[in-house]
Design an enzyme around this catalytic site. Structure first.
Site, mmCIF file in Angstrom:
data_model
loop_
_atom_site.group_PDB
_atom_site.id
_atom_site.type_symbol
_atom_site.label_atom_id
_atom_site.label_comp_id
_atom_site.label_asym_id
_atom_site.label_seq_id
_atom_site.Cartn_x
_atom_site.Cartn_y
_atom_site.Cartn_z
ATOM 1 N N SER A 192 37.321 34.920 44.093
ATOM 2 C CA SER A 192 36.872 35.126 42.723
ATOM 3 C C SER A 192 37.946 34.617 41.751
ATOM 4 C CB SER A 192 36.535 36.602 42.500
ATOM 5 O OG SER A 192 35.858 36.806 41.280
ATOM 6 N N ARG A 216 31.922 47.183 32.689
ATOM 7 C CA ARG A 216 31.967 47.228 34.150
ATOM 8 C C ARG A 216 30.564 47.303 34.745
ATOM 9 N NH1 ARG A 216 35.371 45.696 38.177
ATOM 10 N NH2 ARG A 216 35.345 47.129 39.942
ATOM 11 N N ASP A 234 25.893 35.114 46.784
ATOM 12 C CA ASP A 234 26.673 35.249 45.544
ATOM 13 C C ASP A 234 25.863 34.753 44.349
ATOM 14 O OD1 ASP A 234 28.657 35.297 43.567
ATOM 15 O OD2 ASP A 234 30.202 34.511 44.901
ATOM 16 N N HIS A 290 28.449 38.672 45.534
ATOM 17 C CA HIS A 290 29.804 38.169 45.278
ATOM 18 C C HIS A 290 30.871 38.986 45.995
ATOM 19 C CE1 HIS A 290 32.996 36.161 43.082
ATOM 20 N NE2 HIS A 290 33.430 37.318 42.594
ATOM 21 N N ASP A 291 30.716 40.292 46.020
ATOM 22 C CA ASP A 291 31.727 41.146 46.646
ATOM 23 C C ASP A 291 31.812 40.968 48.158
ATOM 24 O OD1 ASP A 291 32.738 42.182 44.350
ATOM 25 O OD2 ASP A 291 31.874 44.182 44.571
#
Length: 380
Positions: free
Chosen positions: A165, A234, A331, A361-362
């Protein structure tokens, strides 16, 4: 430069240290009069410094990439802090892909952050918190600061620079900015430049923070500030970190069993996915500074390997390292197509390695066995 190390014996892993860099000139033309970087290390540096690995964290990451080992003479608090699991625990450590019995691993906190390195919540030259006065620091500024850290540690050339990232963007920037100092570069779940979609997501997050009345134009007191705005930022970000398939599988349309107060506030109660996002927002707001979040986000959105270098291919043409480019197949923040563009633009194009994951993505954080195999097969 002044390095400050914890007094915990000759081999102290996973312990935060701080390096004073002195004045640091930034791309903006401004100068940080007394910059410093926090960092942690694992393993031992070889006499010829040939085994050094630089690990670079994502947007809200920190120096603690993996659990460490310290001597019994260390204070209990230091031993507990060093032994807690890190954010890339399955990838770094004895016997793992990045083997700390073989490699000397360094993980710095990015310049402009809030976990020990100089950033908006650090004291300025007048003793007051920098706050809104903190100058804009780019990814290239962060890499320049990390190069000074490498100098202080006696590392002329990294065996490997790796990150995911935001960390992957910094890894690529390392290879372009300091080609003679990078033997191999691994870019995971990242691309050659921020896209319009990423800038749009970042804009929404920044507005969530800045429109919180407690933001006070960036000059809020430490320990207070725009908590609700940061929590909302967040929530927005976390949606992009996960895939639709994972959210459906974990939460679907199921409701969260809440209190009478919760039902009164929300009317219908809450869906479980809403509760999950609320939790993620609270967790970040407890440990992260809003100004640092804004600054690091801005640095990420300014990422462009070709800027001022004649374009992407011309910028990458100066690199001499071996490359590994890996993408998470689900992702939706750094789409695999961005990894394909980076890989195809290299002086010697490489095949993009795919990490299979439903987690979006994580997946670069959670699928450590797959990533470990990729690194072992290509650059380690």
């Amino acid at each position: 430069m002044t390095a400050v190390a914890a007094p915990v014996g000759t081999r102290a892993e996973g312990v935060v240290r701080t390096l004073g860099l002195g004045p640091l000139a930034l791309e903006s033309g401004q100068v940080l009069p007394a910059a410093s970087l926090a960092y942690e290390t694992w393993g031992e540096l070889a006499p010829d410094a040939s085994n050094a690995v630089l690990v670079l964290h994502a947007l809200t990451g920190d120096t603690h990439a993996a659990a460490g080992r310290v001597g019994p003479e260390a204070p209990e608090q230091t031993r507990l802090a060093a032994s807690r699991p890190g954010w890339w625990e399955g990838l770094i450590g004895p016997g793992r892909a990045i083997d700390t019995d073989r490699y000397f691993v360094v993980c710095p906190n990015m310049l402009g952050g809030c976990d020990g390195s100089t950033g908006p919540c650090s004291p300025g030259p007048d003793g007051r918190i920098w706050g809104s006065r903190f100058p804009r620091a780019s990814l290239r500024d962060a890499v320049a600061a990390e190069a000074l850290l490498a100098d202080a540690l006696g590392i002329d050339r990294w065996h490997l620079v790796v990150g995911g990232s935001l960390g992957g963007c910094r890894a690529a920037e390392w290879a372009v900015s300091f080609p003679e100092r990078v033997r191999a570069c691994a870019v995971v779940a990242a691309g050659p430049a921020a896209t319009a979609e990423q800038i749009a997501w970042g804009h929404a997050q920044a507005l969530a923070i800045r429109q919180d009345p407690e933001f006070r134009d960036g000059d809020y007191p430490l320990g207070a500030g725009p908590v609700r705005g940061l929590e909302l930022a967040r929530r927005i970000a976390h949606i992009t970190y996960r895939s639709p398939a994972e959210l459906d599988r974990r939460f679907g349309r199921r409701g969260q069993e809440g209190t009478e107060e919760d039902r009164a506030v929300h009317g219908r109660g809450r869906y479980r996915v809403e509760s999950y996002l609320d939790h993620q927002g609270r967790q970040l707001a407890r440990r992260f500074d809003a100004n640092a979040y804004l600054g690091l986000t801005e640095a990420l959105l300014g990422h462009d390997l070709g800027r001022g270098r004649g374009g992407l291919r011309a910028g990458l043409a100066r690199t001499t390292c071996r490359w590994t480019v890996a993408a998470v197949d689900s992702d939706r923040l750094f789409h695999p197509e961005q990894s394909e563009l980076l890989a195809a633009s290299l002086p010697r194009p490489v095949r993009v390695r795919r990490i299979a994951s439903t987690r979006g993505h994580d997946g670069f954080l959670t699928e450590t066995q797959q990533l470990g195999r990729i690194l072992t097969e290509t650059v380690l």
